[in-house]
Enzyme design. Structure first.
Site, PDB file in Angstrom:
ATOM      1  N   VAL A   8      15.009  50.662  17.109  1.00 26.75           N
ATOM      2  CA  VAL A   8      15.387  49.300  17.475  1.00 26.75           C
ATOM      3  C   VAL A   8      16.793  49.362  18.032  1.00 26.75           C
ATOM      4  CG1 VAL A   8      13.865  48.080  15.867  1.00 26.75           C
ATOM      5  CG2 VAL A   8      16.139  48.788  15.112  1.00 26.75           C
ATOM      6  N   SER A   9      17.158  48.349  18.805  1.00 23.81           N
ATOM      7  CA  SER A   9      18.448  48.377  19.494  1.00 23.81           C
ATOM      8  C   SER A   9      19.620  47.935  18.646  1.00 23.81           C
ATOM      9  CB  SER A   9      18.382  47.507  20.755  1.00 23.81           C
ATOM     10  OG  SER A   9      17.420  48.028  21.633  1.00 23.81           O
ATOM     11  N   THR A  10      19.376  47.075  17.650  1.00 27.20           N
ATOM     12  CA  THR A  10      20.484  46.553  16.841  1.00 27.20           C
ATOM     13  C   THR A  10      20.154  46.630  15.359  1.00 27.20           C
ATOM     14  OG1 THR A  10      19.664  44.285  16.807  1.00 27.20           O
ATOM     15  CG2 THR A  10      21.071  44.903  18.676  1.00 27.20           C
TER      16      THR A  10
END
Length: 189
Positions: A8-10
């Site tokens: 996931v990006s964050t």
């Protein structure tokens, strides 16, 4: 062994749906990163790649979890293949352990190569347009024409070696070598 990779990006985003899907697909071990796919530094991906063995299958829920750009995906899949492992993307139904999956990856690779060539052509055309308008894109030369002439004179006269000239003008030795290979503008006249 089926090995899962989730990303996931964050930190706020959850990995749960990916890890659940990977477990359902038979993943015995899941590596996960919480970092943008555009960043190449992904510690868990690197750790997973290092641990791959012949016959393993790296599985992701979607191939964009592996990387953001097609070029990066293909490089990572090639690394996986080079370690004797396969690659499987659940959403796109790509599985390089099958002939159809390998063919699909080759087609994806062909599209990526075509995309890279089109980018190169557009870049070349843009640079040519800029040159015609009198602009010279790119890094500015480290040495002026006068400095280049002075370097040639110093080295050819034996007053300085190429290495000494490099230190004197604060440039790399290869820069001096290139200057020495140049035809002096005043000598060509």
């Amino acid at each position: 062994m089926i090995i899962g990779y989730a990303r996931v990006s964050t930190d706020e985003q959850s990995l749960d749906s990916q890890t659940d899907a990977l477990s359902e697909a038979g993943a015995e071990k899941v590596f996960s990163d919480r970092v943008s796919g555009s960043k190449r530094a992904r510690p868990e991906l690197d750790r997973m790649l290092e641990q791959l063995r012949d016959g393993d299958v790296v599985t992701v829920t979607k191939y964009d979890r592996l990387a953001r750009s097609l070029k990066d995906i293909l490089e990572i899949v090639e690394t996986i293949r080079g370690r004797g492992a396969g690659f499987r993307s659940l959403a796109e139904d790509i599985d390089t352990t099958t002939p159809a999956g390998r063919m699909m990856m080759q087609m994806v690779g062909g599209f990526a190569e075509c995309e890279r060539e089109m980018i190169r052509e557009r870049t070349r055309a843009g640079l040519e347009r800029a040159r015609k308008k009198g602009r010279h894109p790119g890094r500015k030369p480290k040495l002026s024409d006068d400095q280049r002439r002075e370097i040639r004179d110093l080295v050819r006269s034996g007053k300085r070696t190429e290495a000494e000239a490099a230190r004197l003008f604060n440039v790399h030795r290869s820069t001096i070598s290139r200057v020495m290979r140049e035809t002096a503008p005043d000598a060509a006249a």
